[in-house]
Structure formats: structure tokens, C-alpha cells
Enzyme design. Sequence first.
Site, PDB file in Angstrom:
ATOM      1  N   ASP A 207       0.820  -1.214   0.000  1.00 13.66           N
ATOM      2  CA  ASP A 207       0.000   0.000   0.000  1.00 13.66           C
ATOM      3  C   ASP A 207       0.853   1.262   0.000  1.00 13.66           C
ATOM      4  O   ASP A 207       0.347   2.353  -0.287  1.00 13.66           O
ATOM      5  CB  ASP A 207      -0.943   0.021   1.208  1.00 13.66           C
ATOM      6  CG  ASP A 207      -2.199  -0.799   0.983  1.00 13.66           C
ATOM      7  OD1 ASP A 207      -2.470  -1.165  -0.176  1.00 13.66           O
ATOM      8  OD2 ASP A 207      -2.923  -1.066   1.960  1.00 13.66           O
ATOM      9  N   ARG A 281      -4.988   6.195  -3.579  1.00  9.65           N
ATOM     10  CA  ARG A 281      -3.551   6.170  -3.324  1.00  9.65           C
ATOM     11  C   ARG A 281      -2.758   6.845  -4.457  1.00  9.65           C
ATOM     12  O   ARG A 281      -1.703   7.431  -4.212  1.00  9.65           O
ATOM     13  CB  ARG A 281      -3.068   4.751  -3.074  1.00  9.65           C
ATOM     14  CG  ARG A 281      -3.783   4.101  -1.894  1.00  9.65           C
ATOM     15  CD  ARG A 281      -2.932   3.145  -1.105  1.00  9.65           C
ATOM     16  NE  ARG A 281      -3.710   2.550  -0.024  1.00  9.65           N
ATOM     17  CZ  ARG A 281      -3.948   3.138   1.139  1.00  9.65           C
ATOM     18  NH1 ARG A 281      -3.454   4.357   1.368  1.00  9.65           N
ATOM     19  NH2 ARG A 281      -4.675   2.542   2.071  1.00  9.65           N
ATOM     20  N   LYS A 306     -12.229   7.683   0.141  1.00 10.74           N
ATOM     21  CA  LYS A 306     -12.335   6.262   0.497  1.00 10.74           C
ATOM     22  C   LYS A 306     -11.637   5.969   1.812  1.00 10.74           C
ATOM     23  O   LYS A 306     -12.127   5.181   2.624  1.00 10.74           O
ATOM     24  CB  LYS A 306     -11.751   5.402  -0.626  1.00 10.74           C
ATOM     25  CG  LYS A 306     -11.758   3.924  -0.286  1.00 10.74           C
ATOM     26  CD  LYS A 306     -11.331   3.055  -1.436  1.00 10.74           C
ATOM     27  CE  LYS A 306     -11.410   1.586  -1.041  1.00 10.74           C
ATOM     28  NZ  LYS A 306     -11.022   0.669  -2.132  1.00 10.74           N
TER      29      LYS A 306
END
Length: 322
Positions: A207, A281, A306
Site C-alpha cells: 500500500d 492512493r 475512500k
Amino acid sequence: MFLIGSLFGKFMEESGAADSVARWVIERLGARVRALNGDGCLPVEFTGGGLAGGPAWIDVSSSSQYASALLLAGPILPRGIDLTLRGHVVSAPFIAMTAGSMAEFGVRVERPAPDRYIVPAGQRYVAREYRVEPDATAASYFLAAAAATGGSVRVDGIGSGSAQGDLAFVDVLARMGCEVVKEADHIEVTGPERLVGVEVDMGGISDTALTLAAIAPLATGPVRITGIAHTRAQESDRVAAAVTELRRVGAEVEELPDGLVVLPSRDRLRGASIRTYGDHRVAMAFAVLGLVVSGMVIEDPACVAKTFPDFFDRLEQLVSVA
């Protein structure tokens, strides 16, 4: 319903399609799943008198979240769960963090082998007061900001004892020349005059891979990121997105099947309008690069809602303090 929602939620929120592996596991444990329109997509109907539990396996080569969902549900299943992991485990620290959190609420998780977890039947969660740490993944953007600008950023509430796997991102920054201080109650990163190149397998902390990719052109040597093939099937094809948008701002990038190589490009960078592909992201990572490269525009900035609705407000606060 918690287990069903956990197993199906991530995949369905992105594509609307029912994941066949998650469906197999749920049916194996005692329930039935049927797509009402016969196309494998929402809406779906679940039938069963409750999941029995017992032995099960799941492929974790695309996400560790399925394993976490099954473990979390283990105590409420009549037979508990004896879970075997198959495939290369991505984001493995999150499974360990799940087991650790369960223990803090009174549930024992056994690990007789590296790829096997057992939650014995007959347990129950015990309510308690619990302090939730700041999210290490969200913090990565601000710590990367320090690395990119040569400034200092301190994040309170998360420290050296944290079980969050993505905190290892600061170790990557340290290898790139940053000064990193890990105390019990905070993390602080100070960026160097110039970052240096690094080669890193980010499969366990994927991530944060976009965050590293976004600041990689600022390094004096190549930055090679591998181990993230599974991120091609997340909110966007994150490998392709990183390569495309880095090239858009002038960086020299090589795309790999499981990652990318970013060559030193600081002097070639230019402002551009960044496509986010609806991926929070992508938006946050390239916003960090925008602290160094003027003229950057983030398209669809609302996609950050989100996970981090006030991200841009926080980033602006950081800049104003600096």
C-alpha cells in the site's frame, strides 16, 4: 454477515463481481451463495443456517484481507477455523496484526506452521477499552513529504512497538538517506539534501509502493520496486498507473511485470495533470510529488474520501506549518 461482508466487500466495491475463491470458502464452511442475475455479480443471495467452520484454505496471493476476515470470524463458528494459506502471501504483516489484535480481545490464535492458523472453537471476544493507533499507511504520505522536501515530519501516536506492517516504509526511507527516529509514542523523519536510490521488495507493504514510486524520480540513483504484481488488480492497475503518471511528469521509468524501475529524473520533472483512475492512493502519492514539482494538478481529488477524506486539508496544514 460480518464474514460474508469481509470476504466479498473489497472485491465487489471495485468491480461488482463476486470473488470465486471467497465464494468457495463460504460454501465450504456451510453457506451457499447465488448471484441473482446469474452473472457472478451483485446482487447476491446467501443461504444457510450459519457457517459451521472447520478446516479451510484460501489463496492469499492477491490479498491478505480474506485470511484476516476468516480469522476474525473464527471464534463465532461452532467448529472454529483451521485455515491454511496457499500461494505467495502478500501483505503478510496484516495477518499477524489481525492475530495480535484478536489476542488483545481475548481470543487465542495458534500458528502451528508458517502457512497455517487455527482459531479453536469455544472462544469469545471480551470487550475492553482499546486505543486505535493512527494509520501507518496514511502517515506514509506525510513522512514521504519530509523525504522529498528535506524537511521534518513527526507523527504522534504510533511508535516503535506498533504491529502495523506499513510502518516499515520508514525503513525504506532510512535506506534512501533519511534520518528516522522511532520512539515509543512517535515516528519522525527528516529528509536528506538528496535521496539515494534503493532496491526494495514491497510485497509486504504494497500500500506504500505508490508513495515510494512518486518520490523516486528525486533520488540520485535508480529506485527499483518489486513484489507488487498483485496491485495491478486493486482500485486501479497501480503498477501501470505509476508508470504512466510518472512519465507524464517527465520521469524515466521502466515497467516490470511485478513493479517498476524509476531512474533519476529530478531535473526533467514538470507539472502535469495527474489522472487518478479513481484510486485514492494515486491521488495522495502524486500530491506529495507536487510539493516539489510546481504545476501539478490532481484530477478527481475527491477519490481520497475512500480512506482519508480530509487528506488535502491535512497536507495544506503541513505546508503552512513548514
